[in-house]
Design a protein around this motif. Structure first.
Motif, PDB file in Angstrom:
ATOM      1  N   ARG A  67       0.834  -1.205   0.000  1.00 55.00           N
ATOM      2  CA  ARG A  67       0.000   0.000   0.000  1.00 55.00           C
ATOM      3  C   ARG A  67       0.871   1.259   0.000  1.00 55.00           C
ATOM      4  NH1 ARG A  67      -2.389  -1.281   4.293  1.00 55.00           N
ATOM      5  NH2 ARG A  67      -3.884  -2.652   3.278  1.00 55.00           N
ATOM      6  N   GLN A  68       1.926   1.232   0.811  1.00 55.52           N
ATOM      7  CA  GLN A  68       2.809   2.391   0.896  1.00 55.52           C
ATOM      8  C   GLN A  68       3.540   2.633  -0.431  1.00 55.52           C
ATOM      9  OE1 GLN A  68       2.861   4.447   3.451  1.00 55.52           O
ATOM     10  NE2 GLN A  68       4.301   5.790   2.406  1.00 55.52           N
ATOM     11  N   ARG A  69       3.982   1.557  -1.073  1.00 50.69           N
ATOM     12  CA  ARG A  69       4.660   1.708  -2.370  1.00 50.69           C
ATOM     13  C   ARG A  69       3.708   2.279  -3.409  1.00 50.69           C
ATOM     14  NH1 ARG A  69       7.043  -3.451  -1.176  1.00 50.69           N
ATOM     15  NH2 ARG A  69       5.823  -4.503  -2.777  1.00 50.69           N
ATOM     16  N   PHE A  70       2.458   1.855  -3.353  1.00 49.18           N
ATOM     17  CA  PHE A  70       1.456   2.383  -4.294  1.00 49.18           C
ATOM     18  C   PHE A  70       1.255   3.876  -4.096  1.00 49.18           C
ATOM     19  CE2 PHE A  70      -2.979   3.622  -4.991  1.00 49.18           C
ATOM     20  CZ  PHE A  70      -3.070   3.409  -6.357  1.00 49.18           C
ATOM     21  N   LEU A  71       1.131   4.301  -2.840  1.00 46.19           N
ATOM     22  CA  LEU A  71       0.904   5.716  -2.560  1.00 46.19           C
ATOM     23  C   LEU A  71       2.114   6.556  -2.986  1.00 46.19           C
ATOM     24  CD1 LEU A  71      -0.824   5.419   0.940  1.00 46.19           C
ATOM     25  CD2 LEU A  71      -1.903   6.000  -1.248  1.00 46.19           C
ATOM     26  N   ALA A 121       0.299   7.109 -23.612  1.00 44.45           N
ATOM     27  CA  ALA A 121       1.366   6.406 -22.896  1.00 44.45           C
ATOM     28  C   ALA A 121       1.278   6.676 -21.401  1.00 44.45           C
ATOM     29  CB  ALA A 121       2.728   6.826 -23.445  1.00 44.45           C
ATOM     30  N   LEU A 122       0.944   7.907 -21.034  1.00 48.06           N
ATOM     31  CA  LEU A 122       0.800   8.257 -19.626  1.00 48.06           C
ATOM     32  C   LEU A 122      -0.386   7.528 -19.003  1.00 48.06           C
ATOM     33  CD1 LEU A 122       1.675   9.897 -17.192  1.00 48.06           C
ATOM     34  CD2 LEU A 122       0.341  11.825 -18.067  1.00 48.06           C
ATOM     35  N   THR A 123      -1.457   7.375 -19.763  1.00 43.94           N
ATOM     36  CA  THR A 123      -2.614   6.621 -19.272  1.00 43.94           C
ATOM     37  C   THR A 123      -2.216   5.186 -18.944  1.00 43.94           C
ATOM     38  OG1 THR A 123      -4.172   7.957 -20.542  1.00 43.94           O
ATOM     39  CG2 THR A 123      -4.930   5.794 -19.846  1.00 43.94           C
ATOM     40  N   LYS A 124      -1.452   4.567 -19.844  1.00 45.26           N
ATOM     41  CA  LYS A 124      -1.021   3.196 -19.577  1.00 45.26           C
ATOM     42  C   LYS A 124      -0.049   3.151 -18.408  1.00 45.26           C
ATOM     43  CE  LYS A 124       0.713  -1.098 -21.425  1.00 45.26           C
ATOM     44  NZ  LYS A 124       1.374  -1.849 -22.520  1.00 45.26           N
ATOM     45  N   TYR A 125       0.814   4.165 -18.300  1.00 50.98           N
ATOM     46  CA  TYR A 125       1.771   4.217 -17.194  1.00 50.98           C
ATOM     47  C   TYR A 125       1.033   4.254 -15.857  1.00 50.98           C
ATOM     48  CZ  TYR A 125       5.763   5.834 -14.404  1.00 50.98           C
ATOM     49  OH  TYR A 125       6.762   5.945 -13.457  1.00 50.98           O
ATOM     50  N   ILE A 126      -0.013   5.072 -15.773  1.00 49.80           N
ATOM     51  CA  ILE A 126      -0.825   5.137 -14.548  1.00 49.80           C
ATOM     52  C   ILE A 126      -1.497   3.794 -14.291  1.00 49.80           C
ATOM     53  CG2 ILE A 126      -2.825   6.241 -13.470  1.00 49.80           C
ATOM     54  CD1 ILE A 126      -2.115   8.766 -15.101  1.00 49.80           C
ATOM     55  N   PHE A 127      -2.015   3.192 -15.368  1.00 49.91           N
ATOM     56  CA  PHE A 127      -2.650   1.885 -15.246  1.00 49.91           C
ATOM     57  C   PHE A 127      -1.665   0.844 -14.700  1.00 49.91           C
ATOM     58  CE2 PHE A 127      -3.510  -2.321 -16.973  1.00 49.91           C
ATOM     59  CZ  PHE A 127      -4.851  -2.508 -16.670  1.00 49.91           C
ATOM     60  N   GLU A 128      -0.444   0.832 -15.253  1.00 51.28           N
ATOM     61  CA  GLU A 128       0.563  -0.133 -14.814  1.00 51.28           C
ATOM     62  C   GLU A 128       0.959   0.100 -13.356  1.00 51.28           C
ATOM     63  OE1 GLU A 128       1.674  -2.666 -16.412  1.00 51.28           O
ATOM     64  OE2 GLU A 128       1.077  -2.323 -18.488  1.00 51.28           O
ATOM     65  N   GLN A 129       1.143   1.367 -12.982  1.00 56.17           N
ATOM     66  CA  GLN A 129       1.497   1.659 -11.594  1.00 56.17           C
ATOM     67  C   GLN A 129       0.378   1.241 -10.640  1.00 56.17           C
ATOM     68  OE1 GLN A 129       4.388   2.201 -10.756  1.00 56.17           O
ATOM     69  NE2 GLN A 129       5.348   4.042 -11.525  1.00 56.17           N
ATOM     70  N   SER A 130      -0.871   1.333 -11.104  1.00 57.77           N
ATOM     71  CA  SER A 130      -1.997   0.975 -10.238  1.00 57.77           C
ATOM     72  C   SER A 130      -2.008  -0.510  -9.897  1.00 57.77           C
ATOM     73  CB  SER A 130      -3.321   1.368 -10.899  1.00 57.77           C
ATOM     74  OG  SER A 130      -3.694   0.463 -11.918  1.00 57.77           O
ATOM     75  N   TYR A 131      -1.300  -1.320 -10.711  1.00 60.03           N
ATOM     76  CA  TYR A 131      -1.246  -2.755 -10.443  1.00 60.03           C
ATOM     77  C   TYR A 131      -0.506  -3.075  -9.155  1.00 60.03           C
ATOM     78  CZ  TYR A 131      -3.625  -5.535 -13.919  1.00 60.03           C
ATOM     79  OH  TYR A 131      -4.600  -6.182 -14.636  1.00 60.03           O
ATOM     80  N   LEU A 156      -1.353  -2.104  -6.421  1.00 59.48           N
ATOM     81  CA  LEU A 156      -2.399  -2.260  -5.401  1.00 59.48           C
ATOM     82  C   LEU A 156      -3.535  -3.185  -5.826  1.00 59.48           C
ATOM     83  CD1 LEU A 156      -2.862  -0.960  -2.523  1.00 59.48           C
ATOM     84  CD2 LEU A 156      -4.475   0.566  -3.631  1.00 59.48           C
ATOM     85  N   VAL A 157      -3.532  -3.609  -7.067  1.00 60.34           N
ATOM     86  CA  VAL A 157      -4.677  -4.366  -7.585  1.00 60.34           C
ATOM     87  C   VAL A 157      -4.941  -5.639  -6.791  1.00 60.34           C
ATOM     88  CG1 VAL A 157      -5.402  -5.808  -9.523  1.00 60.34           C
ATOM     89  CG2 VAL A 157      -4.774  -3.440  -9.913  1.00 60.34           C
ATOM     90  N   GLU A 216     -11.281  -1.049   1.608  1.00 56.42           N
ATOM     91  CA  GLU A 216     -10.497   0.165   1.837  1.00 56.42           C
ATOM     92  C   GLU A 216      -9.471   0.369   0.720  1.00 56.42           C
ATOM     93  OE1 GLU A 216      -7.360   2.007   5.123  1.00 56.42           O
ATOM     94  OE2 GLU A 216      -8.569   0.235   5.617  1.00 56.42           O
ATOM     95  N   ASP A 217      -8.773  -0.718   0.333  1.00 54.29           N
ATOM     96  CA  ASP A 217      -7.770  -0.609  -0.727  1.00 54.29           C
ATOM     97  C   ASP A 217      -8.408  -0.353  -2.085  1.00 54.29           C
ATOM     98  OD1 ASP A 217      -5.331  -0.962   0.731  1.00 54.29           O
ATOM     99  OD2 ASP A 217      -5.904  -3.050   1.033  1.00 54.29           O
ATOM    100  N   LEU A 218      -9.586  -0.913  -2.287  1.00 50.01           N
ATOM    101  CA  LEU A 218     -10.303  -0.644  -3.530  1.00 50.01           C
ATOM    102  C   LEU A 218     -10.656   0.838  -3.626  1.00 50.01           C
ATOM    103  CD1 LEU A 218     -11.655  -1.656  -6.118  1.00 50.01           C
ATOM    104  CD2 LEU A 218     -13.705  -2.170  -4.761  1.00 50.01           C
ATOM    105  N   SER A 219     -11.030   1.421  -2.487  1.00 44.83           N
ATOM    106  CA  SER A 219     -11.358   2.848  -2.459  1.00 44.83           C
ATOM    107  C   SER A 219     -10.122   3.699  -2.758  1.00 44.83           C
ATOM    108  CB  SER A 219     -11.928   3.209  -1.079  1.00 44.83           C
ATOM    109  OG  SER A 219     -12.204   4.588  -1.010  1.00 44.83           O
TER     110      SER A 219
END
Length: 317
Positions: free
Chosen positions: A229-233, A257-267, A269-270, A278-281
């Motif tokens: 969680r901390q790494r995601f934040l 490319a930035l959209t995909k970058y955000i998508f990849e970083q979101s993984y 926490l997925v 809470e994590d889904l929120s």
């Protein structure tokens, strides 16, 4: 004035600092400034480094190489250590080297000569990732065109790191850069800004840098939910730096490319967001801003988009 300043953060690397320092002090380029920044390392890293400096002192003096050890009063983390070193640097160009990695002895001479020959603001080289048993070769650049380079960084086609790049010092001092303060993705947050401002990018297709794949790194730990969680934040904070910088500048392909970058970083926490309300929120608050961009993004597969929208609208009981 030194030709190149090399900034080396030091923290908990007593097993590796000798290998790193020797590869730096053996460099064939005269006129180098080495800035080691001790981030309150709790082990014997600095003592080992001081002994190596004494050993090399006659050669360093002869080759006009200056070594500084700067000690911070408290632990500040990698991004802040690098910024501290950048503020101290006096060389025409700045390089970064992580203290558990090492470099080819010709690295900075070859890269500096390339920079002078082509009047480059940034010079990129290839690198090898290794655990000292297995080795993987990676290209540092695919295209030298600025927007393509940024797209390649955001799509993970090339490494968005600082350590395989030599950067003209003015690229740090003459622009109002937004420096990251969190660890996850901090290199990309800074290098995207540098690449955008650079007028000329040069490339040396030689594996001059050796990146050590440290299996004990905290980024490898997937057993602790709090750390995930901390790494995601942290990653989200650094993504925000990129978004703010590119706002109003980015072309269509950079936005995609930035959209995909955000998508990849979101993984990051997925796995938790699938099972924890809470994590889904937290995940939804982070990626909600790209919900309309995901559908149109040419770099995301149908499967990626289905996963994204499933999580966006799913319920957790």
């Amino acid at each position: 004035m030194p030709k190149v300043s090399v900034i080396i953060p030091v923290y908990g690397v007593e097993k590796y600092i000798e290998r790193c320092a020797r590869s730096l002090f053996e460099q064939t380029l005269d006129g180098i400034e080495y800035i080691f920044v001790d981030d309150c390392s709790p082990d014997k890293s600095i003592a080992i480094l001081e002994n190596i400096i004494k050993e090399y002192q006659p050669r360093l003096k002869k080759e006009h190489k200056n070594v500084r050890i700067e000690r911070l009063s408290k632990n500040c983390g990698l991004p802040n250590v690098r910024r501290y070193g950048i503020n101290l640097a006096t060389g025409d160009y700045i390089a970064h080297c992580d203290s558990d990695d090492w470099v080819d002895v010709h690295m900075y001479e070859e890269m500096y000569n390339k920079a002078i020959e082509e009047d480059a603001d940034v010079v990129v080289c290839d690198f090898c990732s290794t655990d000292c048993e297995n080795e993987q070769y990676s290209k540092g650049l695919i295209s030298k065109e600025r927007e393509n380079v940024i797209v390649d960084v955001l799509l993970w086609r090339i490494a968005g790191c600082l350590w395989n790049k030599l950067v003209r010092r003015k690229e740090y001092t003459d622009h109002d850069l937004n420096y990251p303060t969190h660890n996850m993705g901090e290199d990309a947050a800074l290098i995207v800004q540098i690449l955008w401002n650079a007028k000329r990018i040069s490339y040396l297709p030689e594996p001059f840098y050796y990146y050590y794949m440290n299996q004990t790194s905290i980024t490898k730990d997937v057993s602790d939910d709090n750390k995930i969680r901390q790494r995601f934040l942290q990653a989200t904070a650094n993504v925000e730096i990129i978004e703010q910088f590119l706002d109003g500048k980015a072309t269509g392909k950079i936005k995609d490319a930035l959209t995909k970058y955000i998508f990849e970083q979101s993984y990051l926490l997925v796995s938790l967001a699938r099972k924890n309300k809470e994590d889904l929120s937290i995940w939804r608050r982070s990626v909600g801003k790209i919900r309309s961009r995901v559908y149109k993004c040419s770099y995301l597969s149908i499967k990626n988009k289905l996963v994204f929208y499933f999580l966006l609208f799913k319920s957790v009981i």
